[in-house]
Write a protein that holds these residues in place. Structure first.
Motif, short mmCIF file in Angstrom:
data_model
loop_
_atom_site.label_atom_id
_atom_site.label_comp_id
_atom_site.label_asym_id
_atom_site.label_seq_id
_atom_site.Cartn_x
_atom_site.Cartn_y
_atom_site.Cartn_z
N TYR A 121 0.84 -1.19 0.00
CA TYR A 121 0.00 0.00 0.00
C TYR A 121 0.88 1.25 0.00
CZ TYR A 121 -3.89 -3.02 1.39
OH TYR A 121 -4.87 -4.01 1.45
N GLN A 148 -3.67 11.04 3.80
CA GLN A 148 -4.56 10.10 3.11
C GLN A 148 -4.53 8.74 3.79
OE1 GLN A 148 -6.37 11.16 0.32
NE2 GLN A 148 -5.50 13.16 0.84
N GLY A 149 -5.50 7.92 3.46
CA GLY A 149 -5.46 6.54 3.90
C GLY A 149 -4.58 5.72 2.97
N PRO A 150 -4.17 4.55 3.40
CA PRO A 150 -3.36 3.67 2.52
C PRO A 150 -4.13 3.31 1.25
CG PRO A 150 -3.27 2.92 4.80
CD PRO A 150 -4.33 3.97 4.75
N LEU A 199 3.59 0.81 2.81
CA LEU A 199 3.24 -0.18 3.81
C LEU A 199 3.11 -1.56 3.19
CD1 LEU A 199 0.49 1.97 5.53
CD2 LEU A 199 2.61 1.24 6.63
N GLN A 247 -5.50 -8.35 7.38
CA GLN A 247 -4.13 -8.03 7.01
C GLN A 247 -3.41 -7.36 8.17
OE1 GLN A 247 -3.96 -6.03 3.19
NE2 GLN A 247 -5.41 -7.47 2.29
N GLY A 273 3.22 -3.86 8.45
CA GLY A 273 4.54 -3.52 8.95
C GLY A 273 4.61 -2.04 9.28
N PRO A 274 5.77 -1.59 9.77
CA PRO A 274 5.91 -0.18 10.17
C PRO A 274 6.03 0.77 8.99
CG PRO A 274 7.98 -1.34 10.47
CD PRO A 274 6.97 -2.37 10.07
N LEU A 323 -13.18 -3.31 8.71
CA LEU A 323 -12.15 -3.37 9.75
C LEU A 323 -11.83 -1.96 10.23
CD1 LEU A 323 -11.17 -5.20 7.01
CD2 LEU A 323 -9.73 -6.21 8.76
N TYR A 338 -8.56 0.07 11.99
CA TYR A 338 -7.15 0.02 12.32
C TYR A 338 -6.80 1.27 13.12
CZ TYR A 338 -6.14 -3.79 9.03
OH TYR A 338 -6.10 -5.00 8.37
N LYS A 369 -3.49 3.73 14.19
CA LYS A 369 -2.13 4.01 13.75
C LYS A 369 -1.49 5.10 14.59
CE LYS A 369 0.65 4.97 9.64
NZ LYS A 369 1.57 5.90 10.30
N GLU A 429 4.54 4.22 13.02
CA GLU A 429 4.21 2.80 13.07
C GLU A 429 3.22 2.47 11.97
OE1 GLU A 429 4.53 2.35 17.96
OE2 GLU A 429 2.85 1.46 16.85
N GLY A 430 3.13 1.18 11.62
CA GLY A 430 2.12 0.77 10.67
C GLY A 430 0.76 0.65 11.35
N PRO A 431 -0.31 0.60 10.58
CA PRO A 431 -1.64 0.42 11.16
C PRO A 431 -1.72 -0.90 11.93
CG PRO A 431 -1.79 1.08 8.85
CD PRO A 431 -0.36 0.73 9.11
N PHE A 488 -4.34 -3.69 13.56
CA PHE A 488 -5.71 -4.17 13.50
C PHE A 488 -6.38 -4.04 14.87
CE2 PHE A 488 -9.33 -6.59 12.38
CZ PHE A 488 -9.56 -7.50 13.41
N PHE A 511 -8.33 4.33 11.21
CA PHE A 511 -8.72 4.13 9.82
C PHE A 511 -9.82 3.09 9.75
CE2 PHE A 511 -5.70 6.59 7.50
CZ PHE A 511 -4.53 6.60 8.26
N THR A 526 -8.81 -7.34 -1.01
CA THR A 526 -7.91 -6.24 -0.68
C THR A 526 -8.69 -5.24 0.13
OG1 THR A 526 -8.48 -5.00 -2.67
CG2 THR A 526 -6.67 -6.57 -2.85
N LEU A 527 -7.99 -4.31 0.73
CA LEU A 527 -8.61 -3.34 1.62
C LEU A 527 -8.68 -1.97 0.96
CD1 LEU A 527 -6.89 -4.29 5.00
CD2 LEU A 527 -9.09 -5.06 4.10
N PHE A 567 -9.32 1.90 2.14
CA PHE A 567 -9.27 2.67 3.38
C PHE A 567 -9.93 4.03 3.24
CE2 PHE A 567 -6.42 0.48 6.36
CZ PHE A 567 -5.86 -0.47 5.54
N GLY A 568 -10.43 4.54 4.38
CA GLY A 568 -10.80 5.94 4.48
C GLY A 568 -9.55 6.77 4.78
N LYS A 569 -9.74 8.09 4.91
CA LYS A 569 -8.60 8.97 5.13
C LYS A 569 -8.17 9.03 6.59
CE LYS A 569 -9.22 12.11 1.22
NZ LYS A 569 -9.33 13.53 0.81
#
Lengths: 113, 117
Positions: free
Chosen positions: A35, A41-43, A90, A102, A105-106, B34, B36, B38, B42-44, B46, B89, B104-105, B107-109
């Motif tokens: 991603y 923005q979102g991913p 990502l 899913q 990662g960072p 889902l 998430y 964040k 760091e990554g999102p 869950f 998110f 696949t996902l 996402f919103g903003k």
């Protein structure tokens, strides 16, 4: 239990260059998705790999390509970098049949100057 | 065309009160949703999910509600804690548990939640 790892953490490249980002999935996971997250923005989904093949792709140009290795790790390659490619990249992993869950990662922060 | 929308960029609540984060979607093919969380750098992570065959899912302080007719979902956090301060998110998937195919996902903003002591 190791989670999803990505390298490098940060990267600065010049417009027109090429870049390779790497991802190791969570233990037990065999599917990797990439991603792009631009600022504010979102991913956004780039593509997904399973069994070393790209099986879905988002709305990204061919400059974005990837690879998955037999150990399930993955690479994202971007050619002819543009300023607009600056973003957080990502990687997310999941298990076959449960790719709606899913784990991320960072990320790798790419800056194109 | 944004298929998943989080119309509130930010939300501030006091510790101990309820936080309600909202999300709207336009694609009726989405069947799994889902949330998430964040933190910076760091990554999102869950948080909680819900299938389209349910209207509510609870996990500790977190509850997600789904209104399919309105194409709306919300995340309730009760009680809110300062450690909940993060960007949240909302994400939607086609091909969730009802479909064993690929998914696949989208996402919103995101909504930045700030919980003050």
């Amino acid at each position: 239990d190791a989670g999803v790892t990505q390298s490098p953490t940060h990267l600065i490249k010049t417009r027109g260059q090429q870049v390779t980002l790497r991802c190791s999935p969570k233990s037990g996971h065999d599917t990797v998705s990439w991603y792009q997250q631009a600022l504010g923005q979102g991913p956004q989904f780039i593509f997904q790999y399973y069994e070393e093949e790209e099986r879905q792709r988002g709305n990204f140009p061919d400059r974005f390509s990837g690879h998955q290795f037999p150990n399930y790790s993955s690479e994202l390659n971007v050619n002819a970098l543009l300023l607009g490619d600056s973003a957080l990249y990502l990687c997310a992993s999941s298990r076959q049949g449960r790719s709606y869950e899913q784990y991320f990662g960072p990320g790798t922060r790419l800056t194109v100057t | 065309d944004q298929q998943v929308k989080q119309n509130s960029p930010s939300l501030s609540v006091q510790e101990g009160r309820i936080s309600i984060l909202n999300c709207d979607y336009t694609n009726s093919m989405f069947d799994y949703f889902l949330w998430y969380k964040k933190y910076p750098a760091e990554g999102p992570t869950f948080l909680i999910s819900i299938s389209s065959i349910k209207d509510k899912n609870e996990d500790g302080r977190f509850t997600v509600f789904l209104n399919k007719s309105a194409k709306h979902l919300s995340l309730h956090i009760v009680p809110s804690q300062p450690g909940d301060s993060a960007v949240y998110f909302c994400a939607a998937s086609r091909g969730g548990p009802m479909n064993s195919g690929y998914s696949t996902l989208t996402f919103g903003k995101g909504t930045m939640l700030l919980v003050s002591p």
